[in-house]
Motif scaffolding. Structure first.
Motif, PDB file in Angstrom:
ATOM      1  N   ILE A 268       0.842  -1.201   0.000  1.00 59.43           N
ATOM      2  CA  ILE A 268       0.000   0.000   0.000  1.00 59.43           C
ATOM      3  C   ILE A 268       0.875   1.248   0.000  1.00 59.43           C
ATOM      4  N   ALA A 269       1.942   1.230   0.788  1.00 55.21           N
ATOM      5  CA  ALA A 269       2.854   2.377   0.831  1.00 55.21           C
ATOM      6  C   ALA A 269       3.517   2.598  -0.521  1.00 55.21           C
ATOM      7  N   ARG A 271       2.269   1.716  -3.496  1.00 51.75           N
ATOM      8  CA  ARG A 271       1.257   2.201  -4.442  1.00 51.75           C
ATOM      9  C   ARG A 271       0.961   3.684  -4.204  1.00 51.75           C
ATOM     10  N   ARG A 272       1.006   4.089  -2.940  1.00 52.56           N
ATOM     11  CA  ARG A 272       0.806   5.505  -2.632  1.00 52.56           C
ATOM     12  C   ARG A 272       1.926   6.345  -3.258  1.00 52.56           C
ATOM     13  N   MET A 273       3.145   5.853  -3.184  1.00 46.72           N
ATOM     14  CA  MET A 273       4.265   6.558  -3.813  1.00 46.72           C
ATOM     15  C   MET A 273       4.085   6.629  -5.323  1.00 46.72           C
ATOM     16  N   GLN A 275       1.235   6.659  -6.995  1.00 48.81           N
ATOM     17  CA  GLN A 275       0.195   7.640  -7.286  1.00 48.81           C
ATOM     18  C   GLN A 275       0.728   9.062  -7.189  1.00 48.81           C
ATOM     19  N   GLU A 276       1.579   9.319  -6.214  1.00 43.40           N
ATOM     20  CA  GLU A 276       2.155  10.651  -6.051  1.00 43.40           C
ATOM     21  C   GLU A 276       3.021  11.043  -7.235  1.00 43.40           C
ATOM     22  N   LYS A 280       1.374   3.967 -12.009  1.00 42.44           N
ATOM     23  CA  LYS A 280       0.502   2.896 -11.525  1.00 42.44           C
ATOM     24  C   LYS A 280       1.359   1.669 -11.240  1.00 42.44           C
ATOM     25  N   ASP A 317       6.248  -2.241   6.454  1.00 37.55           N
ATOM     26  CA  ASP A 317       5.843  -0.849   6.661  1.00 37.55           C
ATOM     27  C   ASP A 317       6.134  -0.416   8.090  1.00 37.55           C
TER      28      ASP A 317
END
Length: 575
Positions: A268-269, A271-273, A275-276, A280, A317
């Motif tokens: 999740i961490a 994927r967040r990076m 998106q920023e 994808k 994480d």
């Protein structure tokens, strides 16, 4: 048909459980339990020994009768003794023995008086208030049983990492023999070296015409096929362990390996990076729009986020991404960094091999030293050493060291920490030793304050060197005793002594979080096998996995030191 030591050990354990419920001869029960424990911990597969025609009575705890049963199980997958017991007792009744507070006598009463054979039946009887009236139970016991069963039924089945390794390694070798397979690797919690594993997630890179899926289906340990397609399959082994196989393209292998290794929080961490950055990330790769910019290797995936490759053991994480971004990821300890082992037993107490046999086995693994640390006299069931026998063993070690080449035996003891924090042997005995390992083997029920003070007092003893298996837990069998680990670790720093990471597959104690705590406080950790046989010495690899989860580098581990430096570190502890 059972082919692994874990399967055979499970059969012997069930026999012992059923015999105990039948109130059979205690010595017979103990023979099965000891055999199950030894086989479960043994690195060599019994099946291979049978195929080579080796004498099974040379294995620890195996006499002629049990050797014959081993041959029968390997040949047929069954044991006539167990089948006979199943005709006398319900086969599911042994599950009740895993409920806290239920021993064989109570299980027999529940079955005889209420016909309770399963955990579900037990829960219903407790809910209905039918247990409290039985002899030896009562309302409080009934309430405790209901709570324990509810927790047990809500918990997903997991197996110890070392047991999972038996299944994973042979299955990977089998799949690797399929046509067109380029590589096969186990991902998931197994790759992250979690202490227990729920299932096996396996990835393969294979040609379009590969028969890898058919080969999985044909594997002789598959008990049930849940799904079987061209790129995905799920099966359940006869042991009950689920295996999920996924075939991926080489261009996506690194992304898939990263995705299926996890953890979920780490993914999740990431994927967040992504998106920023307008990217994808999924199991097929890292994409900018429709263009795949990374995916063939894990290093490429992390590089797309300007990160170095992060070792799987750290992917929880818990700060690993921030550390990677700042260039502060440790170079984690490797099995090859270990120079020796500081906790082992011989036939003098509850081990299975002689001093010389243990020394030669340690040398074969590349060790430069091995500490012999028998139990002390308080642990009578393990034939612990008193001062006279300890002195005799010290003399024997000195004589043997004079003739050994390439390996040195260190003189030690695993001395019981008594209820008041004193040690189980006099200073006159401990003074002759190279190291003194203190261990709690009793009174696990003390309050947090009393247990902590007990251990702190022991650590203040002038000859105390190392705290063994610091929380006392046995994975999925015995919870850790309640102790303030931060106080223990800080006291070790102040005192100058060390902590053990016990690599025994049932312990893996220190916890990974406590390893990190010790590292941050500057306390060295010894990764020890707690070997009771030659084969047990190989368990160090599981301790290394736990150490890596705890962020330990080679410099954080006591027994990565060469012998002269180790002797200096051991000597400086003695006050």
């Amino acid at each position: 048909m059972p082919t692994h030591n874990a399967d055979i050990a499970a059969i012997f354990t069930e026999i012992a459980d059923l015999l105990e419920i039948e109130q059979a001869n205690p010595f017979r029960i103990r023979a099965y339990r000891n055999a199950a424990r030894n086989l479960g911990e043994m690195g060599r597969e019994v099946r291979a020994l049978v195929e080579r025609g080796e004498d099974l009575t040379q294995l620890p705890g195996i006499g002629a009768d049990l050797a014959a049963k081993l041959g029968e199980i390997v040949a047929t997958g069954k044991c006539r003794t167990l089948e006979k017991l199943h005709t006398e007792l319900p086969p599911t009744i042994t599950d009740l023995l895993h409920v806290p507070g239920l021993g064989p006598k109570r299980v027999r009463t529940l079955w005889h008086d209420l016909d309770i054979q399963t955990a579900e039946q037990l829960a219903r009887a407790a809910q209905d208030g039918r247990i409290r009236g039985l002899p030896g139970f009562g309302a409080k016991t009934e309430a405790n049983i209901l709570q324990a069963v509810a927790a047990q039924l809500a918990t997903a089945r997991r197996i110890k990492l070392a047991t999972a390794a038996q299944y994973a390694e042979s299955l990977v070798a089998w799949l690797g023999g399929a046509r067109g397979v380029e590589r096969v690797e186990v991902a998931g919690s197994y790759r992250r070296c979690r202490e227990t594993v729920g299932d096996l997630d396996i990835l393969a890179v294979a040609a379009a015409d590969s028969d890898v899926m058919a080969r999985l289906k044909a594997y002789d340990e598959v008990g049930k096929v849940l799904a079987l397609g061209p790129t995905r399959a799920s099966v359940v082994l006869k042991s009950g362990l689920q295996v999920d196989l996924r075939v991926v393209a080489a261009a996506a292998y690194g992304a898939a390996l990263c995705y299926f290794t996890g953890s979920k929080a780490h993914n999740i961490a990431l994927r967040r990076m992504a998106q920023e950055r307008g990217l994808k990330l999924n199991e097929y790769g890292v994409f900018r729009g429709k263009e795949r910019i990374a995916g063939d290797s894990e290093a490429a995936v992390y590089r797309s986020f300007d990160l170095p490759w992060i070792p799987p053991e750290l992917r929880e994480d818990r700060g690993e991404i921030a550390a990677a971004r700042a260039g502060r990821l440790p170079k984690l300890v490797e099995p090859s960094d270990l120079r020796g082992d500081l906790h082992a037993h011989t036939k003098a107490t509850d081990g299975h091999h002689t001093l010389e046999e243990m020394a030669r086995a340690a040398k074969a693994l590349g060790h430069a030293y091995l500490a012999i640390t028998e139990h002390s006299r308080r642990l009578a069931m393990a034939h612990g050493l008193d001062p006279r026998r300890l002195a005799e063993q010290c003399d024997a070690i000195d004589r043997l060291n004079a003739s050994l080449d390439g390996i040195v035996l260190l003189k030690g003891i695993e001395v019981d920490i008594l209820d008041d924090g004193s040690l189980d042997l006099p200073d006159s005995s401990l003074a002759r030793l190279d190291l003194v390992i203190g261990a709690v083997h009793s009174r696990f029920d003390l309050s947090r304050a009393k247990q902590t003070e007990r251990i702190l007092r022991a650590m203040d003893h002038p000859y105390f060197t190392l705290l063994a298996h610091p929380t006392g837990r046995l994975i999925e069998t015995r919870a850790p005793y309640d102790v303030d680990m931060l106080r223990i670790i800080r006291h070790a720093k102040q005192r100058g002594c060390y902590l053990e990471l016990n690599a025994h597959p049932e312990r893996l104690d220190l916890l990974d979080t406590h390893c990190l705590m010790a590292k941050e406080e500057g306390v060295l950790v010894a990764i020890n096998s707690d070997a009771h046989s030659r084969d047990d010495l190989a368990n160090l690899r599981f301790g290394v996995g736990q150490a890596r989860r705890g962020w330990l580098a080679a410099a954080d581990v006591l027994n990565t030191r060469p012998l002269p430096e180790l002797r200096r570190l051991l000597a400086q502890v003695r006050g």
